[in-house]
Design an enzyme around this catalytic site. Structure first.
Site, PDB file in Angstrom:
ATOM      1  N   ARG B  54       0.836  -1.204   0.000  1.00  0.00           N
ATOM      2  CA  ARG B  54       0.000   0.000   0.000  1.00  0.00           C
ATOM      3  C   ARG B  54       0.865   1.246   0.000  1.00  0.00           C
ATOM      4  O   ARG B  54       1.981   1.232   0.503  1.00  0.00           O
ATOM      5  CB  ARG B  54      -0.855   0.049   1.258  1.00  0.00           C
ATOM      6  CG  ARG B  54      -1.582  -1.221   1.533  1.00  0.00           C
ATOM      7  CD  ARG B  54      -2.214  -1.156   2.913  1.00  0.00           C
ATOM      8  NE  ARG B  54      -2.646  -2.478   3.325  1.00  0.00           N
ATOM      9  CZ  ARG B  54      -3.206  -2.730   4.497  1.00  0.00           C
ATOM     10  NH1 ARG B  54      -3.391  -1.752   5.379  1.00  0.00           N
ATOM     11  NH2 ARG B  54      -3.585  -3.947   4.800  1.00  0.00           N
ATOM     12  N   ASP B  56       0.004   5.360   1.257  1.00  0.00           N
ATOM     13  CA  ASP B  56      -1.038   6.147   1.925  1.00  0.00           C
ATOM     14  C   ASP B  56      -1.582   7.262   1.040  1.00  0.00           C
ATOM     15  O   ASP B  56      -0.995   7.592   0.016  1.00  0.00           O
ATOM     16  CB  ASP B  56      -0.437   6.806   3.181  1.00  0.00           C
ATOM     17  CG  ASP B  56      -0.448   5.859   4.352  1.00  0.00           C
ATOM     18  OD1 ASP B  56      -1.100   4.821   4.273  1.00  0.00           O
ATOM     19  OD2 ASP B  56       0.229   6.186   5.354  1.00  0.00           O
ATOM     20  N   ARG B 203       8.062   7.641   6.931  1.00  0.00           N
ATOM     21  CA  ARG B 203       7.687   8.999   7.346  1.00  0.00           C
ATOM     22  C   ARG B 203       8.039   9.275   8.808  1.00  0.00           C
ATOM     23  O   ARG B 203       8.383  10.411   9.171  1.00  0.00           O
ATOM     24  CB  ARG B 203       6.198   9.224   7.092  1.00  0.00           C
ATOM     25  CG  ARG B 203       5.878   9.283   5.588  1.00  0.00           C
ATOM     26  CD  ARG B 203       4.404   9.120   5.284  1.00  0.00           C
ATOM     27  NE  ARG B 203       3.615  10.113   5.988  1.00  0.00           N
ATOM     28  CZ  ARG B 203       2.278  10.083   6.054  1.00  0.00           C
ATOM     29  NH1 ARG B 203       1.608   9.109   5.466  1.00  0.00           N
ATOM     30  NH2 ARG B 203       1.641  11.024   6.698  1.00  0.00           N
TER      31      ARG B 203
END
Lengths: 260, 260
Positions: B54, B56, B203
């Site tokens: 995935r 985001d 992140r």
């Protein structure tokens, strides 16, 4: 005593319906006017903002110039900070200068520089879709180079103006046009430097020059197009997304680029 | 006979609610699944698309990899053309390859490379607002360089994983991390190359390294943060807008970059 300010602005034109105020639309002028009046605590009458000229929906600016008068003086660095603290993220004040009352962002201009960036790929890079014009056909930049001298100088650009223009005269002076290929980025970049430009003039010139680069028009055909003074002769308009207002020049500053 | 395809995708994550299908949201997987099924004339059962992992909402990709099976073979160049003709402009298929049935976009991965671009200016450039993370405080890249070796290698990254993670183990191997300053663009760029990354791990690592660069954390403090296995020790998460999935590596291709 009121104080006049000259402000140099950058904006990403993607989510603006152009520079000029329009009913029920998000425009640069509308956002700017609201912020300036908020900073001045909403005086009556409201403060008006004057731009060097309009940019269309989707057209970007690295160096749009505006002026306005504040009823009470604010030091330029404080005003720069206040503007940027209140602007949306797609707008930035790059420079604020206190100017004399005879400075006018529109009427004092000596020249404007526009850049047009073309993505020359079969399909457009997702990251460039809002920041370049897309042209998928082959381009020979040498052919474009050959055509440029015929557009430089003082001409009646009636063949290169959109129908919505309200200009009294279509005579303008182009000081210089350059074209550069960036093969690594699959880009072709034009720069136009002139006294001023008519409505959609740069985008119509770009579309015509791309037809020259693709071989659909001869490089020596532009004098005829100019002489015809007929919009039907140029026809196409390159997309807004590739166009950037780079700098606006005034007396005593030949180039106000490199501000940030 | 069905044929399996490996497709390398670029997308501008700005207007996607991330990669994975979610009810009533525009996601990369949803758009891709719809297009692939349209190309195959909507077979029953529908074709499922499998991504390498995935990303985001707001996270970008230059080299996301997916696979799917078409009931009838289409030559790879034709499929590339069909996908790009039907994709929205913020998505691009960069490469289509026919692969064996034992290739799996998620389970066959050997490594992933992420890039994170930081705008280090007081106010963010309007053209970078969706394409960089913004950090307005001073950064000393030398301090960040000193901290990097402590994150490289095989570690339990529990301190650097977001609470939504469903991973069974938080042990991952980071092969390399680099940081580079681009003073002209006022940017600092990180690259992370590893076996795989946990939810929000990149992140969170970036936010922590920026604190090191700003002097809020000591460069030698990261071994303690890792050893604590406590998400409260890292705290901040850098914005999605600066993150790019650059490449996904599989056996027999160490680097599948430079596709376009």
């Amino acid at each position: 005593m009121s104080q006049r300010y000259k402000v140099t602005l950058a904006y990403d034109g993607t989510n603006f319906a152009g520079y000029q105020v329009q009913p029920r639309q998000r425009t640069v002028e509308a956002v700017l006017t609201k912020v300036v009046n908020q900073i001045a605590k909403n005086p009556v009458p409201a403060i008006a903002v004057f731009g060097s000229g309009r940019t269309d929906a989707g057209v970007h600016a690295h160096g749009q110039v505006v002026h306005f008068d504040l009823p009470k003086r604010i030091p330029a660095p404080n005003l720069l900070l206040a503007l940027n603290s209140m602007f949306p993220l797609d707008m930035l004040a790059k420079e604020v200068v206190e100017v004399d009352d005879d400075f006018h962002a529109r009427f004092s201009t000596h020249g404007k520089r526009y850049r047009y960036v073309v993505s020359n790929t079969q399909f457009v890079d997702p990251f460039k879709r809002n920041y370049t014009g897309h042209y998928k056909y082959p381009l020979n930049v040498d052919l474009i180079q050959q055509a440029l001298p015929d557009l430089i100088g003082t001409h009646d650009f009636t063949s290169f103006v959109a129908s919505g223009s309200q200009a009294k005269s279509n005579v303008r002076t182009i000081y210089d046009i350059t074209v550069q290929e960036n093969p690594a980025a699959h880009e072709v970049t034009f720069e136009f430097y002139g006294s001023g430009f008519l409505y959609n003039q740069v985008r119509i010139m770009v579309a015509t020059l791309l037809e020259v680069g693709n071989g659909r028009r001869l490089p020596d055909s532009l004098p005829d197009v100019l002489a015809a003074k007929d919009r039907e002769r140029a026809r196409e308009t390159a997309p807004a997304s590739g166009l950037y207002l780079e700098t606006v020049d005034y007396e005593n500053n030949v180039e106000n680029s490199e501000l940030s």
